[in-house]
Write a protein that holds these residues in place. Structure first.
Motif, PDB file in Angstrom:
ATOM      1  N   THR A  38      -7.082   4.797  -5.769  1.00 29.86           N
ATOM      2  CA  THR A  38      -6.876   4.057  -4.667  1.00 29.86           C
ATOM      3  C   THR A  38      -6.251   5.895  -4.267  1.00 29.86           C
ATOM      4  OG1 THR A  38      -5.251   3.017  -3.555  1.00 29.86           O
ATOM      5  CG2 THR A  38      -3.863   3.831  -5.671  1.00 29.86           C
ATOM      6  N   PHE A  39      -6.122   5.870  -3.010  1.00 30.18           N
ATOM      7  CA  PHE A  39      -4.851   7.247  -2.165  1.00 30.18           C
ATOM      8  C   PHE A  39      -3.660   6.849  -2.769  1.00 30.18           C
ATOM      9  CE2 PHE A  39      -9.278   7.063  -0.805  1.00 30.18           C
ATOM     10  CZ  PHE A  39      -9.614   8.630  -0.585  1.00 30.18           C
ATOM     11  N   VAL A  40      -2.982   7.777  -1.737  1.00 26.68           N
ATOM     12  CA  VAL A  40      -1.722   7.645  -2.662  1.00 26.68           C
ATOM     13  C   VAL A  40      -0.640   8.151  -1.631  1.00 26.68           C
ATOM     14  CG1 VAL A  40       0.546   8.380  -3.923  1.00 26.68           C
ATOM     15  CG2 VAL A  40      -1.791   7.537  -4.604  1.00 26.68           C
ATOM     16  N   ILE A  41       0.272   7.837  -0.767  1.00 24.88           N
ATOM     17  CA  ILE A  41       1.147   8.855  -0.298  1.00 24.88           C
ATOM     18  C   ILE A  41       2.218   9.325  -0.650  1.00 24.88           C
ATOM     19  CG2 ILE A  41       1.982   8.653   2.238  1.00 24.88           C
ATOM     20  CD1 ILE A  41       0.505   6.406   3.104  1.00 24.88           C
ATOM     21  N   ALA A  42       2.324  10.419  -0.563  1.00 25.48           N
ATOM     22  CA  ALA A  42       2.957  11.524  -0.880  1.00 25.48           C
ATOM     23  C   ALA A  42       3.917  11.553  -0.563  1.00 25.48           C
ATOM     24  CB  ALA A  42       2.821  12.542  -2.035  1.00 25.48           C
ATOM     25  N   GLN A  43       5.043  12.503  -0.942  1.00 20.46           N
ATOM     26  CA  GLN A  43       6.447  13.728  -0.521  1.00 20.46           C
ATOM     27  C   GLN A  43       5.857  14.004   0.876  1.00 20.46           C
ATOM     28  OE1 GLN A  43       7.357  16.795   0.074  1.00 20.46           O
ATOM     29  NE2 GLN A  43       9.519  16.091   0.773  1.00 20.46           N
ATOM     30  N   PRO A 101      -1.908  -0.640  -3.831  1.00 16.73           N
ATOM     31  CA  PRO A 101      -3.106   0.193  -4.455  1.00 16.73           C
ATOM     32  C   PRO A 101      -4.801  -1.332  -4.881  1.00 16.73           C
ATOM     33  CG  PRO A 101      -1.289   0.016  -5.656  1.00 16.73           C
ATOM     34  CD  PRO A 101      -0.897  -0.069  -4.499  1.00 16.73           C
ATOM     35  N   GLU A 102      -4.176  -2.306  -4.433  1.00 15.40           N
ATOM     36  CA  GLU A 102      -4.629  -3.253  -4.546  1.00 15.40           C
ATOM     37  C   GLU A 102      -5.667  -3.657  -3.506  1.00 15.40           C
ATOM     38  OE1 GLU A 102      -2.794  -7.034  -6.525  1.00 15.40           O
ATOM     39  OE2 GLU A 102      -1.490  -5.680  -8.285  1.00 15.40           O
ATOM     40  N   GLU A 103      -4.968  -3.390  -2.998  1.00 16.68           N
ATOM     41  CA  GLU A 103      -5.706  -3.351  -1.257  1.00 16.68           C
ATOM     42  C   GLU A 103      -6.832  -2.144  -0.782  1.00 16.68           C
ATOM     43  OE1 GLU A 103      -3.108  -4.794   1.967  1.00 16.68           O
ATOM     44  OE2 GLU A 103      -3.015  -6.943   0.436  1.00 16.68           O
ATOM     45  N   VAL A 142      -3.543  13.694  -6.803  1.00 17.36           N
ATOM     46  CA  VAL A 142      -2.590  13.731  -6.893  1.00 17.36           C
ATOM     47  C   VAL A 142      -1.619  15.195  -6.950  1.00 17.36           C
ATOM     48  CG1 VAL A 142       0.269  13.135  -5.883  1.00 17.36           C
ATOM     49  CG2 VAL A 142      -2.073  11.867  -5.782  1.00 17.36           C
ATOM     50  N   PRO A 143      -1.004  16.144  -6.201  1.00 15.14           N
ATOM     51  CA  PRO A 143      -0.844  16.949  -6.718  1.00 15.14           C
ATOM     52  C   PRO A 143       0.528  16.813  -8.369  1.00 15.14           C
ATOM     53  CG  PRO A 143      -0.412  17.613  -4.356  1.00 15.14           C
ATOM     54  CD  PRO A 143      -0.686  16.267  -4.660  1.00 15.14           C
ATOM     55  N   GLU A 144       0.681  17.604  -9.450  1.00 12.69           N
ATOM     56  CA  GLU A 144       1.517  17.229 -10.192  1.00 12.69           C
ATOM     57  C   GLU A 144       2.419  16.977  -9.888  1.00 12.69           C
ATOM     58  OE1 GLU A 144       2.312  15.937 -14.122  1.00 12.69           O
ATOM     59  OE2 GLU A 144       0.160  16.829 -13.069  1.00 12.69           O
ATOM     60  N   HIS A 201       4.783  10.942  -9.726  1.00  7.00           N
ATOM     61  CA  HIS A 201       5.434   9.945  -9.274  1.00  7.00           C
ATOM     62  C   HIS A 201       4.950   8.825  -8.421  1.00  7.00           C
ATOM     63  CE1 HIS A 201       7.737  13.065  -7.278  1.00  7.00           C
ATOM     64  NE2 HIS A 201       8.889  12.125  -6.984  1.00  7.00           N
ATOM     65  N   PHE A 202       4.838   9.485  -6.864  1.00  5.52           N
ATOM     66  CA  PHE A 202       4.415   8.961  -5.733  1.00  5.52           C
ATOM     67  C   PHE A 202       3.491   7.791  -6.144  1.00  5.52           C
ATOM     68  CE2 PHE A 202       7.271  12.043  -4.130  1.00  5.52           C
ATOM     69  CZ  PHE A 202       7.187  11.814  -3.668  1.00  5.52           C
ATOM     70  N   THR A 203       2.243   8.122  -7.404  1.00  5.96           N
ATOM     71  CA  THR A 203       1.849   6.931  -7.848  1.00  5.96           C
ATOM     72  C   THR A 203       3.026   6.175  -7.832  1.00  5.96           C
ATOM     73  OG1 THR A 203       0.048   9.080  -8.459  1.00  5.96           O
ATOM     74  CG2 THR A 203       0.181   6.176  -8.652  1.00  5.96           C
ATOM     75  N   GLN A 204       2.927   6.003  -8.574  1.00  8.14           N
ATOM     76  CA  GLN A 204       3.599   4.727  -9.016  1.00  8.14           C
ATOM     77  C   GLN A 204       4.831   4.107  -7.870  1.00  8.14           C
ATOM     78  OE1 GLN A 204       2.898   3.054 -12.314  1.00  8.14           O
ATOM     79  NE2 GLN A 204       4.446   1.434 -11.353  1.00  8.14           N
ATOM     80  N   ILE A 205       5.720   5.449  -7.413  1.00 10.60           N
ATOM     81  CA  ILE A 205       6.108   4.832  -6.046  1.00 10.60           C
ATOM     82  C   ILE A 205       5.632   3.919  -5.337  1.00 10.60           C
ATOM     83  CG2 ILE A 205       7.421   5.509  -3.733  1.00 10.60           C
ATOM     84  CD1 ILE A 205       8.461   7.701  -5.694  1.00 10.60           C
TER      85      ILE A 205
END
Length: 82
Positions: free
Chosen positions: A2-7, A39-41, A63-65, A69-73
């Motif tokens: 999935t894709f993740v939105i980060a900081q 992540p489910e959609e 996702v940069p190291e 943690h934004f993956t879980q967020i």
């Protein structure tokens, strides 16, 4: 995957990504500090990445190291909304 939105989205919430998402899987309220991808959609279409003005969206595997943690967020944001 999935894709993740980060900081970088924190405090910005540009919403260009929301406008181009064909699955309507990017959410966030005015009270939230950032936007989140469900992540489910998410269908991994990649439409959101080029329109993000702060480069806050990443494929989960890249996702940069410092922002992993934004993956879980992102996932946690939707747990109580189902």
């Amino acid at each position: 995957m999935t894709f993740v939105i980060a900081q970088p989205c924190i405090g910005v919430k540009d919403k260009s990504c929301v406008d181009v998402c064909p699955m309507d899987c990017i959410h966030g309220t005015d009270k939230d500090e950032m936007l989140y991808i469900d992540p489910e959609e998410c269908i991994d279409c990649d439409a959101c990445i080029p329109v993000c003005p702060v480069e806050a969206i990443f494929p989960e595997a890249t996702v940069p190291e410092k922002w992993k943690h934004f993956t879980q967020i992102n996932a946690d944001y939707f747990k109580n909304k189902r």
